[in-house]
Structures are given as C-alpha cells and as structure tokens.
Scaffold this motif. Structure first.
Motif, PDB file in Angstrom:
ATOM      1  N   SER A 173       0.636  -1.153   0.043  1.00 28.43           N
ATOM      2  CA  SER A 173       0.037  -0.016   0.181  1.00 28.43           C
ATOM      3  C   SER A 173       0.874   1.308   0.108  1.00 28.43           C
ATOM      4  O   SER A 173       0.764   2.297  -0.701  1.00 28.43           O
ATOM      5  CB  SER A 173      -0.873   0.069   1.174  1.00 28.43           C
ATOM      6  OG  SER A 173      -1.853   1.280   1.283  1.00 28.43           O
TER       7      SER A 173
ATOM      8  N   ASN B  74       1.245   4.012  -3.014  1.00 26.93           N
ATOM      9  CA  ASN B  74       0.787   5.248  -2.815  1.00 26.93           C
ATOM     10  C   ASN B  74       1.687   6.465  -2.404  1.00 26.93           C
ATOM     11  O   ASN B  74       1.377   7.602  -1.960  1.00 26.93           O
ATOM     12  CB  ASN B  74      -0.507   5.349  -1.629  1.00 26.93           C
ATOM     13  CG  ASN B  74      -1.533   4.720  -2.023  1.00 26.93           C
ATOM     14  OD1 ASN B  74      -2.117   4.645  -3.110  1.00 26.93           O
ATOM     15  ND2 ASN B  74      -2.012   3.557  -1.359  1.00 26.93           N
TER      16      ASN B  74
ATOM     17  N   THR C  95       3.139   6.769   0.298  1.00 25.74           N
ATOM     18  CA  THR C  95       2.627   7.542   1.607  1.00 25.74           C
ATOM     19  C   THR C  95       3.699   7.410   2.860  1.00 25.74           C
ATOM     20  O   THR C  95       3.331   7.668   3.987  1.00 25.74           O
ATOM     21  CB  THR C  95       1.119   6.980   1.952  1.00 25.74           C
ATOM     22  OG1 THR C  95       0.923   7.327   3.301  1.00 25.74           O
ATOM     23  CG2 THR C  95       0.924   5.691   1.712  1.00 25.74           C
TER      24      THR C  95
ATOM     25  N   ARG D  78     -11.053   1.222  -1.858  1.00 18.08           N
ATOM     26  CA  ARG D  78     -10.322   2.251  -1.546  1.00 18.08           C
ATOM     27  C   ARG D  78     -11.199   3.323  -1.084  1.00 18.08           C
ATOM     28  O   ARG D  78     -10.997   4.113   0.042  1.00 18.08           O
ATOM     29  CB  ARG D  78      -9.299   2.770  -2.790  1.00 18.08           C
ATOM     30  CG  ARG D  78      -8.334   3.981  -2.299  1.00 18.08           C
ATOM     31  CD  ARG D  78      -7.570   4.061  -3.705  1.00 18.08           C
ATOM     32  NE  ARG D  78      -6.200   3.453  -3.777  1.00 18.08           N
ATOM     33  CZ  ARG D  78      -5.373   3.375  -4.704  1.00 18.08           C
ATOM     34  NH1 ARG D  78      -5.629   4.054  -5.860  1.00 18.08           N
ATOM     35  NH2 ARG D  78      -4.236   2.633  -4.622  1.00 18.08           N
TER      36      ARG D  78
ATOM     37  N   THR E 155     -10.871   4.985   2.664  1.00 13.24           N
ATOM     38  CA  THR E 155     -10.494   6.537   2.811  1.00 13.24           C
ATOM     39  C   THR E 155     -11.899   7.589   3.137  1.00 13.24           C
ATOM     40  O   THR E 155     -11.704   8.527   3.470  1.00 13.24           O
ATOM     41  CB  THR E 155      -9.883   6.868   1.637  1.00 13.24           C
ATOM     42  OG1 THR E 155     -10.474   6.803   0.727  1.00 13.24           O
ATOM     43  CG2 THR E 155      -8.398   5.989   1.631  1.00 13.24           C
TER      44      THR E 155
END
Lengths: 330, 330
Positions: free
Chosen positions: A20, A24, A26, A53, A57
DNA sequence: GTGAAAGCGCTAACAC
DNA sequence: GTGTTAGCGCTTTCAC
C-alpha cells in the motif's frame, strides 16, 4: 479471480502495508523493496480496487454535476470545462440531467450526495432555496453554478445579468425602438429575475412603453420561443431582447420565415451560445451577449475542489461578466 | 457523526441484518418490524452509504462513457440519451472527455475500468484495436459506440455510413457536378474510412473525376474545415460532401463569406447535427444527412445494461441508419 | 421471522 | 525500513 493487495504482498514477500505504501508513496520504502513490489504487481496484473479504496478512505474522487439540460450547448461547454479541471486533479465527473424538472433534481441530489461523490456542483432549477437546502447533508461540499439564491449559504459562481440587459434596452432605444419586448427564461430562476428587472429599469429610465404584455417567458427548451414571438409581434414590438441561446436561434429562424428583416424591420439583442457557428452569420444584424461559459465551468471546478479539500474555508462567491457585442458596423 | 446501519438497528431494537433486509426488500420482514425500522431511519436521518454498499456487493451502479468531444452537439445529445436510459434503471453516468486524444482515452479507460464503473461505453478515437483491447480487463462489460472495429470482440452500436455518402455523390452527379470534393473526419476512425470508401466507389460508378486532391480530412473540431475548403476550391470543385456537423456549419459560413451561393455556384451535401437550428435555414439549398443520435444513445445505454446484468450473452451488434434528406423543393 | 458474525480490499495507527 | 492488525459500513450465510 480478482487479484488483491495480499496476493501482491505474498508474491513480493512483503506485508500489505508495504504494498500500500509503495503504490501510494505514503511512507518511505527502500528501492529494492519497491522493485519487488512493482514486479509482483506487474506479474499478477494487479489494479487497486477503487471502491475498496474509497470505502476505506471516505474519498471517492468524484464530483457530481446537476445539469438542467445536457444537450444544451451552454451546459455542454460548461461540462467540458468542468471535466477538464477535475480530471487534471484526478477527479471524475458524474453527470445528472434534470431537464429543468425540480423533482428530478431532488432525486438526483439525494442520490449523489449519499456517498457517491465528494462534492456537488448544482445548476439548480429550483425556485425555493429551502427545498434545495434540505436535500444537502450538513457540511457536504456544494457549489452553486450559474443559478444562485439570495441565501449565501453555499459558494457560487455566476454571471452578472443586469448590466448586459440594461444596456441592450438602452441601445435598442437609441436605435429608435419604442416598444421593446423581452423573452426571458424560466421565471423561477434567479438569472431570469435579474434580467427582467434590468429590463424594467431600463424601460423606465429610457421612457419607453411600459407594458406587461411585452414580457414573455420561455422555458429555454426546443420550440419554446415561437409562441412568445407570436405574442410579441401582435403587440407591435419594434425591438426584442432574448435571454437565452437556443431561443435566440429560434427567434432568428422565426424572423426569417416570416420575412422580417433583422436590423431593419425589427431590432434584436440576444444572449447567444458561445462558439456556436449559427450566430456568426448574424453579427452585423443584431447585438449579441456572450457569457463566459468556459470560465464559469473552470471556476466551478476549481471551487468545488477547494471546498472538498478544505471544507472550513468561508463561502466564496464569484460573479463573472458577459461580453456585450454591438453589431458589426457594415 | 455519520449514522450507520447499526445505529438504526440499535434504535429499532433489531439486528443490522433486519435493517438491511428491510431497506432492500431482500427477505420477509414483518409489518411491525418494518415500521420500527423505518421510524428509526427517519429519526436518525439515515442514508445507506453508497460506497460501503458498492464495496460489499461489487456493484457500483455506474457506467462510464468515454466521449471524444463533450461540447460537440452530436455527443451532447448522445450523452443525454444515455443518461436518460441509465438513470431510469438506477445507474449513474460518469463522463470522460478525450478530445480525440488517444493518450487521454487510454488513461481514462484504465481509470474507469479499475473499479469505478460496472461497465464502459466507448466512442473510441483509437486507430488500433489491440491498443484499446489491452486496456480492458477480461470480462469487463464494454459497448463500442459510433466508432467500431473489425474485430467483433465487443458489442457495438453504430450508424451505417456507406449508403448516405454513396447517395450524396450520386445526387450531386445528377445535378451536374463533375468534380466532387469530400471533407472527412479523422482518417483513423472507422466511420471516416467507411465514408471515404463510399465516396470512392460512387465517384467511380458515376464516372466522375477521380482525383486524390479532392479528398480532404478535418478533425471535426473548431475551425478545421476552413483549410480543407480552401484547398478544394482551388481544385475547382463543383460539389462538396462534408462528413460532420460542426464542419458543415463552418462550410456554410465559409461559403457565405466568400459570396459563393449554395445550390447555385456549388452543390453541397452534409452530415448535420440533429436538432441544430443552424441547418433549418439551409434545407432548401443543400441535402442533409441526419444521424439517429438519440437512438444511438438509447441503444448504447440499453446494451451496456444488458451486458452488465448478463455478461454471458453473445456479442451484439446494431447498425442504425441515417436519414437522407434531399433539399426542399422551392 | 430474526440474529450473529464473517468478510469484501484497503489504509493507517501502532509496534518494533 | 517494515510488519501486524483493526476496522471502514454494509450484505449475506448460516443458524435457530
């Protein structure tokens, strides 16, 4: 079967968190891990599931647009500008057509606000602000477009309507018209109200015939101008102001058919649709008013994105101005 | 805070299963339980969260539409028809504009097919079928609209292009034209290819001047016809066939400006946009070809819904026919 | 006629 | 620099 993030993690020999974070960007991931992840993704043909997703989110990356009439070039051009702006920021556009029907608008707003979009652009066909307001969940990002309300609760982007109509009437008066008729759009809309009031004031200021029979309303859909024109002609109009593009082209055709010459037998000013070839042939016979549709769409797109990403900002109102184009001198 | 199904269940004194079944009518629930549930829903102002629902069920209730040019009236009208059909079945429409750019199309298809929509309507601007095909996950419902490919892998809805163009050329020949030019759309599109081949065949069959310089291509966007017309006129054309609505109106304006009279100095046949007022004034000076846009949109909507709800059905192809409208007799 | 609970695929807080 | 895991809100299977 569908390939999920854990399939990728397994094949790459890392955790789902790492996958993930890799896709992303992140948190930091080492180069070699990244490579393993991307290799696994490629091998499996993995695509992250958009609905999982957004569920997770709460962001859908979509904006809804409530449009009164999609096939109308005015809105078509606006939709295009909105879409361009949104897609540049990774958002998608969901379109709902109301056909100027408040019930359809009601239903669509409810549907779209219930978890389908992050925000809503509304070119409302409602008369009553409260009816609209009730449909919108508290705090849901909304931007009103083209048609606005007195209540300054939501951000809005619109075009000033007063000045161009006022000027239209004055110019027609200057050309000698005494009985100037006007064809407005749907009476319940803010834009129509503003235009009609500009008309009334100019008629008074210029000392023209003040006659309620000279004020007619169409619905801006196909074939709505004709009956208005019939009525205005029996009132012996010598000047006409038309408030909408589709009705403008119907007016021109009507005059053609009746053998009435624009700029000679009758004077005409009209709102026309931006970039519609139709009007190019008449710019020496009539004045035209062109609204900044693309800018309207772009500004609406930018505004709704701001509200989505920063809901706490104060309400914002933008009023654009139309271009008044006097007829070409021949 | 957001009110969820468990809040409702708690307040109503039932399980979440019962609430779910109540609102979805998916199993028997006694009248009194139903009442309690609805009362709780009302009291809390509950709305089921659409993205949780689509996540869980895998159904998004949305269809994506890849459009080459939203502001073009041809597609605007089509979008409207599609939206009408979809919304009648509880589906939403997501629009993506490609501006005839294959890269944008590529990106949009990937995005929309990755869990945002249940199916995709594509009016493709691609030349190469494989390039398009690679973007589509196996089994993903797709319907090709207006522009199709030889490979019969996906269902499609299109309009036959051969016959109207063939007839155009023959009619112009019948009026005495010897050098007939044609302005096609983007050369890579199936529709353009079909039209040009009809032109060639008719030119041969009628024994007309066969000259490659008489075949020009525009891109169907603003201001693309003009240079084609310049070239055709230097070729001493006495008849012109235009293959697209926007370019048709540009042609008319061009002739006007140059003082060339339609139906006298030059003969014209053109595809025109359905319900565009512009052409109404010229129907006695030129032949027009009108495509059944609304039917195209409706059929596309119906087809994609079928494929979504019943993916196993065989590929379906529908070819609609355009209306050829000879000029009005004066 | 109804309830308990698993789990859809992903993100992100917490832990190391 | 990476792993473990809870849990987003809903539907649906299984059980009673």
């Amino acid at each position: 079967m569908k390939v999920t993030i854990s399939d990728v993690a397994k094949l790459a020999g890392v955790s789902t968190a790492t996958v993930s974070h890799t896709i992303n960007s992140t948190r930091y991931v080492s180069e070699e891990t990244k490579e393993k992840v991307y290799a696994a993704i490629k091998e499996l043909g993995y695509t992250p599931d958009a609905s999982a997703r957004s569920f997770r989110t709460g962001k859908k990356k979509t904006v809804g647009f409530i449009v009164p009439d999609i096939s109308n070039k005015f809105f078509g051009t606006m939709i295009e500008a909105v879409e361009t702006c949104l897609s540049a920021h990774g958002y998608h556009l969901i379109i709902a057509n109301t056909k100027e029907n408040p019930e359809r608008e009601e239903k669509n707003i409810q549907l779209l606000a219930a978890g389908l979009c992050d925000g809503l652009l509304i070119a409302s066909t409602m008369e009553d602000f409260d009816r609209l307001d009730r449909l919108i969940p508290a705090g849901f990002p909304v931007v009103l477009v083209d048609r606005v309300f007195d209540a300054k609760k939501y951000s809005s982007i619109c075009v000033s309507n007063f000045q161009p109509i006022y000027r239209s009437v004055c110019r027609l008066a200057g050309m000698g018209a005494k009985r100037i008729g006007i064809i407005g759009g749907l009476p319940r809309l803010s834009s129509t109200a503003e235009r009609i009031s500009a008309y009334r004031q100019a008629v008074a200021d210029c000392g023209l015939d003040n006659d309620e029979a000279l004020i007619r309303y169409g619905d801006s859909m196909e074939n709505s101008a004709q009956s208005c024109l019939d009525e205005l002609l029996t009132q012996n109009c010598d000047g006409i102001v038309v408030c909408q593009g589709l009705m403008a082209s119907e007016t021109i055709i009507y005059m053609h058919r009746k053998g009435i010459r624009l700029g000679e037998d009758i004077e005409l000013v009209s709102f026309v649709d931006y970039d519609d070839n139709f009007y190019r042939l008449y710019t020496n016979q009539m004045d035209t008013i062109v609204q900044p549709v693309e800018e309207l769409g772009r500004a609406a797109g930018e505004q709704i994105l701001r509200r989505i990403e920063n809901p706490e900002e104060p309400v914002f109102e933008k009023v654009l101005t139309s271009a008044y184009r006097p007829r070409d001198m021949v």
